[in-house]
Design a protein around this motif. Structure first.
Motif: not given
Length: 220
Positions: A124-126, A4, A2, A64-66, A8, A39, A70
């Motif tokens: 899924q890694g930002p 976003d 992502t 958050n988990k993002d 992060l 994830y 990261a």
């Protein structure tokens, strides 16, 4: 991945040993949780429970988990770069084949995580400008080093060392990651042998002897 960027950055940078140990516990727990649940189901509650910290304590470090993911991606990149730099500071084997084996083995060793975790980090890694910049800088370092090595090595017979270095670096990174992230583990010894053999034949094989003016593959 992502794109976003919101939320992060870690909230708290540990300044004491105890805080650093807590942060490491959270990251290690997250690696296990993402590897086990994926994830979507790898919630912060599960991470906090695995790390044996309260959810409030977890949020003191990561929003958050993002942000946790990261950080795991960053740690993965930093570990790989450190391993490469350690070997670059030592005397390399004389044989080009053994040099390539060293390159492949370092990459394999950095991809011994759970295959599910590797897939989560890749898919899924930002993406943030900082992380993308780190990836680009790391790749540029390896490209320059590999190009210079190929220019000096007597066994390397490629005419375009710039392109050859790009192919070697990219092939090792992508192929090792793809194979390591597969659910069914392959025989890593055999995989290493085959990848080294493929790259060695490309680099040390006979130069292109096509007659001048011979049409390429995309010619009509």
């Amino acid at each position: 991945m992502t794109s976003d960027r919101r939320g992060l950055a870690p909230r708290k940078q540990p300044r004491q040993v105890r805080a650093e140990l807590t942060r490491e516990r959270i990251l290690d727990a997250a690696a296990h949780v993402f590897g086990e649940y994926g994830y979507a189901a790898g919630t912060t509650n599960r991470i906090a429970e695995r790390a044996r910290v309260s959810i409030g304590s977890l949020y003191q470090y990561y929003p958050n988990k993002d942000a946790i993911l990261a950080e795991l991606v960053t740690r993965h990149l930093d570990t790989g770069r450190a391993a490469v730099m350690r070997h670059q500071g030592k005397e390399l084997p004389r044989s080009l084949e053994e040099v390539l084996r060293l390159f492949v083995r370092v990459a394999v060793d950095n991809h011994l995580d759970d295959p599910q975790l590797l897939r989560v980090m890749a898919e899924q890694g930002p993406r943030s400008p900082e992380l993308l910049g780190k990836v680009a800088a790391y790749e540029a370092e390896r490209l320059v080093y590999t190009r210079d090595l190929l220019e000096r090595h007597p066994e390397a017979r490629v005419a375009d060392t710039e392109m050859a270095a790009r192919l070697v670096v990219t092939t090792i990174e992508l192929v090792v990651h793809k194979v390591s992230a597969e659910p069914d583990r392959v025989d890593l010894g055999r995989f290493e042998d085959e990848l080294v053999a493929m790259l060695h034949r490309y680099l040390a094989g006979p130069p292109d002897d096509r007659p001048e003016g011979r049409p390429g593959l995309d010619a009509p």
